[in-house]
Design a protein around this motif. Structure first.
Motif, PDB file in Angstrom:
ATOM      1  N   LYS A  52       1.165  -1.098   0.328  1.00 24.98           N
ATOM      2  CA  LYS A  52       0.114  -0.017   0.129  1.00 24.98           C
ATOM      3  C   LYS A  52       0.965   1.264  -0.347  1.00 24.98           C
ATOM      4  N   SER A  53       2.242   1.035   0.687  1.00 21.36           N
ATOM      5  CA  SER A  53       3.383   2.569   0.913  1.00 21.36           C
ATOM      6  C   SER A  53       4.331   2.173  -0.062  1.00 21.36           C
ATOM      7  N   LEU A  54       4.548   3.162  -0.758  1.00 19.61           N
ATOM      8  CA  LEU A  54       6.273   3.230  -1.583  1.00 19.61           C
ATOM      9  C   LEU A  54       7.168   4.523  -1.196  1.00 19.61           C
ATOM     10  N   TYR A  55       7.567   4.536  -1.816  1.00 19.76           N
ATOM     11  CA  TYR A  55       8.903   5.777  -0.724  1.00 19.76           C
ATOM     12  C   TYR A  55       8.200   7.404  -0.645  1.00 19.76           C
ATOM     13  N   GLY A  56       7.062   7.467  -1.259  1.00 20.03           N
ATOM     14  CA  GLY A  56       6.545   8.979  -1.501  1.00 20.03           C
ATOM     15  C   GLY A  56       5.682   8.773  -0.594  1.00 20.03           C
ATOM     16  N   ALA A  57       4.588  10.001  -0.156  1.00 17.39           N
ATOM     17  CA  ALA A  57       3.457   9.736   0.008  1.00 17.39           C
ATOM     18  C   ALA A  57       3.285  11.771  -0.695  1.00 17.39           C
ATOM     19  N   HIS A  58       2.533  10.480  -1.634  1.00 15.18           N
ATOM     20  CA  HIS A  58       1.630  12.140  -2.615  1.00 15.18           C
ATOM     21  C   HIS A  58       0.228  11.930  -2.531  1.00 15.18           C
ATOM     22  N   ASN A  59      -0.204  13.351  -1.187  1.00 18.23           N
ATOM     23  CA  ASN A  59      -2.052  13.311  -1.297  1.00 18.23           C
ATOM     24  C   ASN A  59      -2.597  14.063  -2.201  1.00 18.23           C
ATOM     25  N   PHE A  60      -2.553  13.580  -3.475  1.00 19.94           N
ATOM     26  CA  PHE A  60      -3.105  14.336  -4.086  1.00 19.94           C
ATOM     27  C   PHE A  60      -3.357  13.836  -5.473  1.00 19.94           C
ATOM     28  N   PHE A  61      -5.168  13.923  -5.390  1.00 17.35           N
ATOM     29  CA  PHE A  61      -5.727  12.280  -6.334  1.00 17.35           C
ATOM     30  C   PHE A  61      -7.194  13.940  -7.036  1.00 17.35           C
ATOM     31  N   VAL A  62      -7.304  13.118  -8.408  1.00 18.61           N
ATOM     32  CA  VAL A  62      -8.282  13.516  -8.784  1.00 18.61           C
ATOM     33  C   VAL A  62      -9.371  12.817  -9.147  1.00 18.61           C
ATOM     34  N   VAL A  63     -10.589  13.172  -8.598  1.00 18.14           N
ATOM     35  CA  VAL A  63     -12.108  12.454  -9.248  1.00 18.14           C
ATOM     36  C   VAL A  63     -12.662  13.182 -10.446  1.00 18.14           C
ATOM     37  N   THR A  64     -12.293  12.109 -11.127  1.00 20.99           N
ATOM     38  CA  THR A  64     -13.325  12.219 -12.845  1.00 20.99           C
ATOM     39  C   THR A  64     -14.656  12.210 -13.086  1.00 20.99           C
ATOM     40  N   SER A  65     -15.274  12.586 -13.051  1.00 23.55           N
ATOM     41  CA  SER A  65     -16.024  12.717 -12.803  1.00 23.55           C
ATOM     42  C   SER A  65     -17.070  13.350 -14.571  1.00 23.55           C
ATOM     43  N   THR A  66     -18.763  13.015 -14.848  1.00 20.05           N
ATOM     44  CA  THR A  66     -19.092  13.600 -15.814  1.00 20.05           C
ATOM     45  C   THR A  66     -19.333  15.068 -15.978  1.00 20.05           C
ATOM     46  N   GLU A  67     -19.478  15.473 -14.357  1.00 19.63           N
ATOM     47  CA  GLU A  67     -19.559  16.801 -14.294  1.00 19.63           C
ATOM     48  C   GLU A  67     -19.036  17.273 -14.071  1.00 19.63           C
ATOM     49  N   CYS A  68     -17.382  16.667 -13.576  1.00 16.21           N
ATOM     50  CA  CYS A  68     -16.514  18.437 -13.716  1.00 16.21           C
ATOM     51  C   CYS A  68     -15.131  17.255 -12.806  1.00 16.21           C
ATOM     52  N   PHE A  69     -14.113  17.782 -13.079  1.00 12.03           N
ATOM     53  CA  PHE A  69     -12.870  17.261 -12.413  1.00 12.03           C
ATOM     54  C   PHE A  69     -12.780  17.711 -10.995  1.00 12.03           C
ATOM     55  N   MET A  70     -12.339  17.111 -10.125  1.00 17.15           N
ATOM     56  CA  MET A  70     -11.856  17.336  -8.502  1.00 17.15           C
ATOM     57  C   MET A  70     -10.891  17.446  -8.187  1.00 17.15           C
ATOM     58  N   GLY A  71      -9.967  17.868  -8.043  1.00 14.86           N
ATOM     59  CA  GLY A  71      -8.641  17.814  -7.114  1.00 14.86           C
ATOM     60  C   GLY A  71      -8.663  18.264  -5.992  1.00 14.86           C
ATOM     61  N   VAL A  72      -8.618  17.347  -4.902  1.00 14.46           N
ATOM     62  CA  VAL A  72      -8.209  16.909  -3.806  1.00 14.46           C
ATOM     63  C   VAL A  72      -6.764  16.693  -2.914  1.00 14.46           C
ATOM     64  N   PHE A  73      -6.610  17.645  -2.541  1.00 17.62           N
ATOM     65  CA  PHE A  73      -5.358  17.810  -1.358  1.00 17.62           C
ATOM     66  C   PHE A  73      -5.169  17.739  -0.437  1.00 17.62           C
ATOM     67  N   VAL A  74      -5.109  16.553   0.189  1.00 11.18           N
ATOM     68  CA  VAL A  74      -4.462  16.669   2.269  1.00 11.18           C
ATOM     69  C   VAL A  74      -3.269  17.238   2.021  1.00 11.18           C
ATOM     70  N   ASP A  75      -3.237  18.001   2.191  1.00  8.50           N
ATOM     71  CA  ASP A  75      -1.726  18.727   3.224  1.00  8.50           C
ATOM     72  C   ASP A  75      -1.840  18.602   4.554  1.00  8.50           C
ATOM     73  N   ALA A  76      -0.887  17.344   4.396  1.00 11.71           N
ATOM     74  CA  ALA A  76      -0.999  16.783   5.584  1.00 11.71           C
ATOM     75  C   ALA A  76       0.997  15.837   5.542  1.00 11.71           C
ATOM     76  N   SER A  77       1.666  15.557   6.947  1.00 11.46           N
ATOM     77  CA  SER A  77       2.673  14.545   6.459  1.00 11.46           C
ATOM     78  C   SER A  77       2.604  13.570   7.369  1.00 11.46           C
ATOM     79  N   CYS A  78       1.454  13.054   7.889  1.00 12.54           N
ATOM     80  CA  CYS A  78       1.065  11.762   9.044  1.00 12.54           C
ATOM     81  C   CYS A  78       1.026  10.961   7.968  1.00 12.54           C
ATOM     82  N   ARG A  79       0.722  10.050   8.905  1.00 11.65           N
ATOM     83  CA  ARG A  79      -0.057   8.803   7.639  1.00 11.65           C
ATOM     84  C   ARG A  79      -1.328   9.039   7.677  1.00 11.65           C
ATOM     85  N   VAL A  80      -1.831   8.784   6.060  1.00 11.20           N
ATOM     86  CA  VAL A  80      -2.969   8.959   5.183  1.00 11.20           C
ATOM     87  C   VAL A  80      -3.202   8.010   4.692  1.00 11.20           C
ATOM     88  N   THR A  81      -4.646   7.321   5.123  1.00 12.69           N
ATOM     89  CA  THR A  81      -4.966   6.040   4.170  1.00 12.69           C
ATOM     90  C   THR A  81      -6.318   6.171   3.792  1.00 12.69           C
TER      91      THR A  81
END
Ligand code: MIG
Length: 715
Positions: A88-117
């Protein structure tokens, strides 16, 4: 929806990550309300219902395909060299993702440096769940009508990616196991003797004197300065590795200074924390402390002074083989064990004890940082460590020199993308890891990392020549192109293989060099224009069926290398009419049109086959052996135009000037008017004097048009 919508929140009292460079709106404190999102009272759990058709991209260095839906990902920098599917984890912690739906592109950034699941629809297909270990963090949610507008906005927040000097796009040969200056000279000679282009040789940990950072072993590398000069005169750069841990040894300057100034991470009692890595017992520089960061960075100067202008930073998750305390505990376990009467459960305890010596999660609670005068336990800021080491090096480079340096690192957090590139860590010589290399490109680009590449051929295990060849056919497009392998594996340099394989490898590498002006141009353009270099098909061709085995490079080329053993052909999904270009080992190319649909395409080992989009161009320069010999005066642009094509070329020198607008660019518009092409130009690149245009038309007839650049009409 035709505008950007921004939501920015701050929960609790987060420790600064500096991942975000400019806050475009002030954060809302301890409140959260956005569309369908819901949250737990302490903000540690966030939930978003997914529509059946939603896709989830991003998460940088993570396993799986382009679309991560259905997976679980743990954002936590981990030194785990076995990247099997369940990880589930490699060397990088890259907390940004994009949800693409029919209506829009939603970018989500969790600005944290702890463990995020993240649960991306694993437990419940239509629910995305984010779970944070620490309730103090910031959250950015962007909604945009197109991917491009989303990227424009996202890069405004996090800042532009690091840009290497152009030689960083040359071929880099590496191996853990080059033990002496003679080994390096041998590599150089072999590359020369076999006429393989080369721009860099990595020095792995063996160049150091007993693994002490910023030292060079005087016995095995007695004339280091001469070696550097000699190599540079041949057009090749040496790239030494720098590890995070600093050896504890009386008389060793870095160690003594660090202790004296209090620049190492401390334990609960306030003494420098002790762990063990390659040098034996080490202290860890407190990269989260700005003064310590600057201090550590200043040591790179010693190597820069002898002419080094490229580095790689390793072991900065940080990796910890053991701590003396933990070793003591395990030793006691073993001592207590009764060999003649050991029960099964105590046996497994022993086994686990030994196994969990290395990179034990508990270590993250055993040491502390000084951040703005505050003592912070490592666990809370774990994911910043590698990033801050990269920042330390980059900061020093900028302070010490006006020319950009090559730098790539192992651990990272978003923010590190402004300071250096990344390699993908310890992959294996497996076909599945060639596939993984392809899919990781997009996720990493989305998280800001453009100067990236995998250990071509695979790090662990013996590579088969066929895998190495196919891997080069992908890596020839990744900005970082490095062949690297682990100690104890079969050598993996192109020249150790039989002639058929060597010829095929040389062909890929030569084609890379023929495209190097264009590839650097594409990298610079993406950096300046806040774009990605790699995209999945469905982002470039509307309605294209998603596939994890093809990827689009620079909006122009579709890459579909063979990804399996013993294949002389593969199925390629062609989203619309394209020009299939066959690049042969002699440096010639042939083109033919291919219509939309599924095609089985023969792909010989020694051929590079790429697919060019309509109205786009592949740009070639003359072949050469080292990037310093690049001739920018004339280029060949290959493509097919139906209606109107465009081509942008960018160039910049080795300095940081491009950040302030000191770069050149030219924009061509190419109109197909009956049998001829009408070309106009806006801007110019001073060195570029002539372009040979090669236009493919129906029935494979090509039209050639040679033009001195000043003949073009201004647009
Ligand atoms: O524990 O320096 O990922 O590229 O060759 C292994 C030796 C340490 C890990 C790096 C790899 C490098 C190796 N390093």
């Amino acid at each position: 929806m035709n505008q950007i919508v921004r939501h920015f929140f701050c929960f609790g009292a987060p420790i600064a990550t500096d991942s975000i460079l400019s806050e475009r709106i002030p954060p809302q404190k301890n409140a959260f309300q956005v569309g369908q999102w819901s949250q737990s009272q302490d903000f540690k759990v966030l939930k978003l219902p997914l529509l059946e058709s939603d896709k989830v991209y991003g998460f940088g260095q993570s396993l799986g395909g382009f679309n991560k839906r259905g997976q679980s990902i743990v954002s936590y920098c981990t030194d785990d060299p076995v990247h099997t599917e369940e990880k589930k984890s490699l060397y990088g912690a890259h907390n940004f993702f994009v949800v693409t739906s029919t209506e829009c592109f939603m970018g989500v950034f969790v600005d944290a440096s702890c463990r995020v699941t993240y649960d991306l629809g694993l437990k419940k297909r239509n629910q995305l769940t984010i779970n944070l270990a620490d309730p103090d963090y910031r959250l950015l949610i962007l909604e945009a009508p197109t991917l491009k507008t989303l990227m424009d906005e996202w890069f405004e927040w996090i800042g532009k990616p690091y840009l290497p000097p152009i030689w960083g796009l040359g071929y880099i040969q590496s191996r853990w196991g080059y033990k002496s200056a003679q080994d390096i000279r041998d590599v150089l000679e072999q590359f020369e003797a076999h006429r393989i282009p080369l721009d860099g040789i990595c020095l792995d940990i063996d160049y150091m004197e007993r693994y002490k950072d910023f030292t060079v072993d005087p016995e095995t590398f007695p004339d280091f300065e001469n070696l550097c000069t000699e190599t540079r005169e041949k057009g090749v750069h040496l790239l030494p590795i720098i590890d995070a841990g600093v050896k504890i040894e009386a008389g060793y300057e870095v160690y003594e200074q660090g202790v004296e100034k209090g620049y190492f991470c401390t334990n609960a009692e306030g003494f420098p924390f002790v762990g063990a890595v390659w040098p034996g017992l080490v202290h860890f520089p407190d990269f989260l402390n700005e003064d310590a960061r600057i201090w550590f960075g200043s040591h790179y100067k010693q190597l820069m002074d002898v002419g080094i202008d490229g580095f790689w930073n390793d072991m900065n998750e940080p990796a910890i083989f053991f701590t003396p305390e933990r070793l003591k505990e395990v030793k006691e376990l073993f001592q207590k064990a009764e060999p003649d009467a050991l029960d099964v459960m105590p046996f497994f305890e022993l086994l686990d004890g030994a196994r969990t010596l290395i990179n034990n999660d508990g270590y993250q609670r055993d040491f502390f940082h000084q951040i703005g005068g505050r003592k912070v336990v490592h666990e809370r800021v774990h994911n910043q460590y590698g990033y801050r080491m990269t920042q330390s090096a980059h900061g020093a480079f900028r302070a010490l020199s006006s020319e950009r340096k090559v730098l790539f690192s192992r651990a990272s957090l978003i923010g590190a993308h402004r300071h250096g590139g990344l390699w993908m860590g310890d992959n294996a010589s497996w076909w599945s890891h060639l596939k993984l290399n392809m899919t990781m490109l997009v996720g990493m680009n989305l998280c800001g990392f453009l100067y990236i590449g995998a250990d071509t051929g695979g790090f662990s295990h013996d590579v088969e020549p066929e895998l190495l060849i196919r891997w080069h056919q992908l890596s020839m497009f990744t900005p970082l192109l490095r062949n690297h392998s682990a100690l104890g594996t079969q050598p993996q340099e192109p020249y150790v293989f039989e002639k058929w394989a060597l010829d095929a490898l040389r062909a890929s590498i030569q084609w890379r060099y023929r495209m190097i002006f264009w590839q650097f141009s594409n990298l610079l353009k993406a950096t300046l224009q806040k774009d990605l270099l790699f995209k999945p098909l469905e982002w470039v061709f509307e309605g294209a069926e998603p596939t994890d085995t093809q990827v689009i490079y620079a909006d122009a080329l579709m890459l579909a290398p063979v990804l399996d053993r013993n294949q002389s052909s593969r199925i390629v999904s062609i989203p619309e009419k394209m020009l299939m270009l066959k690049l042969d080992a002699e440096g010639n190319f042939e083109g033919s049109f291919i219509e939309a649909g599924l095609h089985r395409i023969p792909v010989a080992l020694h051929e590079q086959i790429v697919y060019l989009k309509k109205n786009k161009f592949l740009v070639l320069n003359d072949a050469m052996k080292h990037v310093c010999e690049l001739d920018k005066t004339h280029l060949t642009c290959v493509g097919f135009v139906e209606g109107e094509g465009t081509l942008d070329l960018f160039d910049a020198d080795q300095t940081y000037g491009y950040e302030d607008g000191d770069f050149e660019s030219v924009h061509f518009t190419i109109k197909n008017v009956e049998a001829d092409y009408h070309i106009t130009q806006k801007g110019s690149i001073e060195d570029l004097k002539r372009i040979d245009w090669v236009f493919f038309k129906h029935n494979e007839i090509t039209v050639q048009k040679r033009m001195e650049v000043d003949e073009y009409e201004d647009a």
